[in-house]
Write a protein that holds these residues in place. Sequence first.
Motif, short mmCIF file in Angstrom:
data_model
loop_
_atom_site.label_atom_id
_atom_site.label_comp_id
_atom_site.label_asym_id
_atom_site.label_seq_id
_atom_site.Cartn_x
_atom_site.Cartn_y
_atom_site.Cartn_z
N CYS B 217 23.89 37.41 40.64
CA CYS B 217 23.30 38.48 41.24
C CYS B 217 25.14 39.51 41.41
N PRO B 218 25.64 40.74 41.09
CA PRO B 218 26.45 40.94 41.69
C PRO B 218 27.70 40.82 43.43
N LYS B 219 28.71 39.83 42.84
CA LYS B 219 29.13 39.37 44.08
C LYS B 219 29.39 39.87 45.34
N THR B 220 29.08 41.25 44.90
CA THR B 220 29.50 42.27 46.34
C THR B 220 28.95 41.93 47.37
N ALA B 236 30.93 31.28 48.77
CA ALA B 236 31.66 30.57 47.75
C ALA B 236 30.88 31.46 46.26
N VAL B 237 32.40 32.32 45.70
CA VAL B 237 32.37 32.81 44.75
C VAL B 237 33.80 32.93 44.02
N ASP B 238 32.98 33.26 42.05
CA ASP B 238 34.34 32.75 41.10
C ASP B 238 35.08 34.09 41.00
N GLU B 239 36.35 34.41 40.76
CA GLU B 239 37.11 35.17 40.18
C GLU B 239 36.44 36.78 40.81
N ILE B 240 36.88 36.22 42.32
CA ILE B 240 37.18 38.09 42.59
C ILE B 240 38.00 38.60 41.98
N GLY B 241 37.74 40.00 42.44
CA GLY B 241 38.71 41.21 41.73
C GLY B 241 39.22 42.46 42.31
N SER B 242 38.40 42.95 42.76
CA SER B 242 38.40 44.80 42.40
C SER B 242 38.01 44.31 44.25
N SER B 243 38.67 45.70 44.56
CA SER B 243 38.62 46.41 46.27
C SER B 243 37.38 45.56 46.98
N ASP B 247 36.13 43.32 50.58
CA ASP B 247 36.30 44.40 51.89
C ASP B 247 34.58 43.44 52.06
N ALA B 248 33.98 42.61 50.83
CA ALA B 248 33.05 42.08 51.27
C ALA B 248 33.30 40.48 52.20
N ILE B 249 34.25 40.47 51.23
CA ILE B 249 34.82 38.96 51.74
C ILE B 249 35.48 39.11 53.52
N LEU B 277 44.10 42.55 45.61
CA LEU B 277 44.63 41.03 45.79
C LEU B 277 45.81 41.35 46.78
N GLY B 278 46.51 41.71 46.92
CA GLY B 278 47.77 41.70 48.01
C GLY B 278 47.17 42.45 48.96
N LYS B 279 46.49 42.88 48.83
CA LYS B 279 46.10 43.25 50.32
C LYS B 279 45.41 42.23 51.28
N LEU B 280 44.94 41.67 49.95
CA LEU B 280 44.14 39.99 50.70
C LEU B 280 45.14 39.52 51.68
N MET B 281 45.96 39.07 50.70
CA MET B 281 46.93 37.97 51.42
C MET B 281 47.69 38.84 52.32
#
Lengths: 173, 323
Positions: B217-220, B236-243, B247-249, B277-281
């Motif tokens: 299933c697509p992560k988002t 739990a998800v593996d390899e996040i990366g897109s904006s 948003d989903a996180i 990812l910087g945004k999340l950090m």
Amino acid sequence: MFAKILGSSLILLSSSFLGFYYSKGFQRRIDDLRVLKKALILLRGEVNYALSPMPEALENVSERFDHEIAHFFKSIADELNLNQGKTLTQVWKKHAVEVLEKTYLNGLDIKNLIMFSENIGYLDKEMQNNNIHLLLEQLDEEIKTAIENDAKYNKLYRSLGVLAGIFIIVVML
Amino acid sequence: MKKESIEKILPAPLRDWFQTMKKRDIKGLQEIRLRVGKPVIIYMHNQEYYVSENELVSWGKNRYVVTDKDIKETMEFISNYSLYAFEDEVRHGYITIEGGHRVGLSGKVIVENRQVKTIKYISCINIRISHEIKGCSDSIMTYLFEDHQVLHTLIISPPKCGKTTLLRDIIRQLSNGYEDQEGITVGVVDERSELGGCYRGVPQNDIGMRTDILDGCPKTEGMLMLIRSMSPAVIAVDEIGSSEDIDAIDFVMNAGSKIICTVHGANVNEVKDKPILGKLMDKGVIERFIVLENKNGIGDMKKVYDKQYKLIGMVVEPTTNKH
């Protein structure tokens, strides 16, 4: 005299039987071709709608009717499930030659079946369908020809049997 | 890992070699690569090997070259003689097989209406061996809790350092319960079928008894679906990366679930510098960072940082634990 009559009637009986037996051959092949066609239509359904993997699909089809062709499908499925590293085409060929000897299908039918096996399993659904469709068309063609031949030669073989018997008796007497 | 699950899909000429493999080597097996007309390449213990006369060699003249027939056979075995049943998977370029191994495919792509329709002439196959290493997260589990609460965690790691393996084991331990921690409901979005290694929807790897998994299933969408449907305590998800992922996180965190995810990167600073990812950090919501490092082996060094990027723990695994 009695021996002569007995002998002649035996000759007549056996030659007529031969004639009838051969004339039946057409009908039996037509029946077998029809069963094969039905099996392939079922297989197409398994592939299209159930998306069952090939061994499972073959097994499911084989459970729907009782005929040598069902055994043929079943034996392929069983061998594939052993995972011995043989390709589908190899397994299919082997069983086609073995099992179909027990049916009334002729060399051409077997050849078509083997040709068909060279393209199954290794394609997407669309190609899979085209492949089954092609074989079904070939079968239809064969059935049509067989029916025509049946009409043509059926009577011929029967009368040939009876007449050949009479001919032998006349010559011998 | 079951040896049979791999042996079953190899073409006949490679089976003899595989049967003679020793247990220790099977453990270290990472990838088997088949390319038409090129020597078969085996990655094991981070080294390249070739097959020559049924032996593994690291150099040699008589290397076994993959034929077109080998590829075709392998594809038949992978798909259980039914490639038509894997149309969607082929479109994405990989198939997950029994045992959770992932088989990547490439070749001639057929495009219809600007969408990839299928890969027609498959010429390269990469069999990625999935290894469960139960207990590889033992040493860091303690860092993931505070007052019996799971913390939002980000695992940072370069490729091939075992982050997926680590995440899988963390999921298992959270789900089954760890030491004095009760097991909790874990929702997993397994976009590339690597965590659970699902075969027909059933996880082949042990991901715990309280784990719900969305396979392929697509992560988002998956994260939102789980929040709505399975009320997970942790996602739990593996390899996040897109904006969209970010948003989903956000959505997951607002819904009161904890998030544990992995990301490609060499260290905390590098991830901070990535635009998305910087945004999340910068939000400062992630409470733990685990950085894996590759020092002469896979993931044998794990550093744990807290919210303020302060190093709070370091675990060095003995090299015998290589995978």
